[in-house]
Design a protein around this motif. Structure first.
Motif, PDB file in Angstrom:
ATOM      1  N   ASP A 125     118.488   2.469  33.003  1.00  0.00           N
ATOM      2  CA  ASP A 125     117.390   1.517  32.871  1.00  0.00           C
ATOM      3  C   ASP A 125     117.953   0.156  32.472  1.00  0.00           C
ATOM      4  O   ASP A 125     118.482  -0.010  31.369  1.00  0.00           O
ATOM      5  CB  ASP A 125     116.398   2.015  31.809  1.00  0.00           C
ATOM      6  N   CYS A 126     117.856  -0.812  33.379  1.00  0.00           N
ATOM      7  CA  CYS A 126     118.436  -2.134  33.153  1.00  0.00           C
ATOM      8  C   CYS A 126     117.463  -3.086  32.469  1.00  0.00           C
ATOM      9  O   CYS A 126     116.250  -2.889  32.526  1.00  0.00           O
ATOM     10  CB  CYS A 126     118.862  -2.752  34.490  1.00  0.00           C
ATOM     11  N   PRO A 127     117.978  -4.157  31.860  1.00  0.00           N
ATOM     12  CA  PRO A 127     117.100  -5.174  31.273  1.00  0.00           C
ATOM     13  C   PRO A 127     116.407  -5.978  32.370  1.00  0.00           C
ATOM     14  O   PRO A 127     116.881  -6.001  33.521  1.00  0.00           O
ATOM     15  CB  PRO A 127     118.058  -6.059  30.465  1.00  0.00           C
ATOM     16  N   PRO A 128     115.289  -6.633  32.041  1.00  0.00           N
ATOM     17  CA  PRO A 128     114.563  -7.425  33.039  1.00  0.00           C
ATOM     18  C   PRO A 128     115.205  -8.799  33.248  1.00  0.00           C
ATOM     19  O   PRO A 128     114.592  -9.841  32.979  1.00  0.00           O
ATOM     20  CB  PRO A 128     113.160  -7.537  32.429  1.00  0.00           C
ATOM     21  N   SER A 129     116.444  -8.798  33.695  1.00  0.00           N
ATOM     22  CA  SER A 129     117.174 -10.038  33.962  1.00  0.00           C
ATOM     23  C   SER A 129     118.379  -9.701  34.822  1.00  0.00           C
ATOM     24  O   SER A 129     118.798  -8.543  34.887  1.00  0.00           O
ATOM     25  CB  SER A 129     117.644 -10.691  32.652  1.00  0.00           C
TER      26      SER A 129
END
Length: 261
Positions: A125-129
Motif C-alpha cells: 500500500d503506497c502513499p498518495p504521492s
C-alpha cells in the motif's frame, strides 16, 4: 510462487488502502497466506488492522533503512489470518534519508526478497504521492500494479498523469513493470457520472479493468474505526461482496485453469 502487487494512485481518497486491506482479507479467507506492506507514513493500513501506529517498534522505516529485516517486524492477526509489515510516523523521514542510500529505489524490493515463498500474496500500500517511497513500492511490484480509480471525473485526469509516470519509470528503471488491473471504487449507481467514468476507463484500458466494482459504502467507511476489514465487520454488505468478488477475480487470473475451486 508469491505474487507481489503494489496498489498505487497519487490521488488521495480513492480507496487505495481500503482496497489493499479488504482485498487482502478476502484472499486470506480464500485460503491464501497474505502479507500487507504499509508504505505510507500515515499508517492507515496499519490502523485498519487494529495496530496502534505509535506503538510500532519496527516496520517499513527500519526495513528501508536497513536497520532490521522485514521478517522480524511482521505482525500477524490470527483471527483475521492476515499479516502486516506495519508503518509508523517515523516513515515520513525516510524520504530524506533514502536519498543518499545506494540502490535507493530498490530498497523495498531487496528487503522483500527473503519473504518470497513464505506468502501467497504480498500487497504493498503506497502513499498518495509520487514519491521515493512510491517508487520503492513500484520497483517491488514484480507481478504488477493495481490501480484503484474513484468513479469521479477528476479521477480520470489524475489517472492520465499516473500512467505517464508509470511509463517513465518503466522506461528508466523497471522495463518489466506491468499493470495488473484497475479497480473502480466509490461507485454511486444512481448517478450517470459514475457509469460514464467506468465506461471511459474501460474504453481507454480494454481488458485491464477488473469486473468487480466497489460501491460507495457506509460500512466500508466505518470498518477501519473498529480495526477490522469489511469481511469481518459487515460481511453481508455490498462493499464486502465487491471485495470478495475482486479477490476471486484476481486469483482466477493468477493460477492455472482448474486450480481455483
Amino acid at each position: 510462487m508469491t505474487k507481489i502487487y503494489t496498489l498505487v494512485n497519487q490521488k488521495g481518497g480513492v480507496g487505495k488502502t481500503t482496497t489493499a486491506i479488504n482485498l487482502g482479507a478476502y484472499l486470506a479467507r480464500l485460503g491464501q497466506k497474505v502479507l500487507i506492506v504499509d508504505l505510507d507514513a500515515q499508517a492507515n493500513a496499519t490502523s485498519c488492522l487494529g495496530v496502534d501506529k505509535h506503538s510500532v517498534k519496527g516496520g517499513t522505516y527500519e526495513v528501508l533503512l536497513g536497520i532490521s529485516a522485514a521478517a522480524g517486524n511482521i505482525l500477524t492477526n490470527p483471527d483475521l489470518k492476515i499479516s502486516i509489515l506495519p508503518s509508523s510516523p517515523s516513515l515520513a523521514g525516510a524520504e530524506v534519508e533514502l536519498v543518499s542510500q545506494p540502490q535507493r529505489e530498490f530498497r523495498l524490493r531487496m528487503a522483500l526478497q527473503p519473504l518470497v515463498g513464505h506468502y501467497d500474496y504480498i500487497l504493498i500500500d503506497c502513499p498518495p504521492s509520487l514519491s521515493l517511497l512510491t517508487v520503492n513500492g513500484l520497483m517491488a511490484a514484480k507481478d504488477g500494479v493495481i490501480i484503484p480509480v474513484q468513479c469521479e471525473y477528476l479521477a480520470l485526469e489524475g489517472l492520465g498523469q499516473l500512467i505517464q509516470t508509470l511509463h517513465r519509470i518503466r522506461a528508466s528503471l523497471f522495463p518489466e513493470m506491468k499493470i495488473r488491473g484497475l479497480v473502480m471504487t466509490m461507485f454511486e449507481g444512481r448517478t450517470h457520472l459514475a457509469k460514464d467514468v467506468v465506461d471511459e476507463v474501460r474504453k481507454h484500458f480494454p481488458g485491464q479493468v477488473f469486473g468487480a466494482i466497489v460501491p460507495r459504502s457506509i460500512r466500508l467507511a466505518e470498518a477501519p474505526s473498529y480495526g477490522l476489514p469489511i469481511a469481518s465487520y459487515a460481511p453481508s454488505s455490498t462493499g464486502a461482496q465487491a471485495y470478495h468478488a475482486l479477490a476471486r477475480e484476481l486469483m482466477q487470473g493468477d493460477v492455472p485453469a482448474g486450480v481455483l475451486e
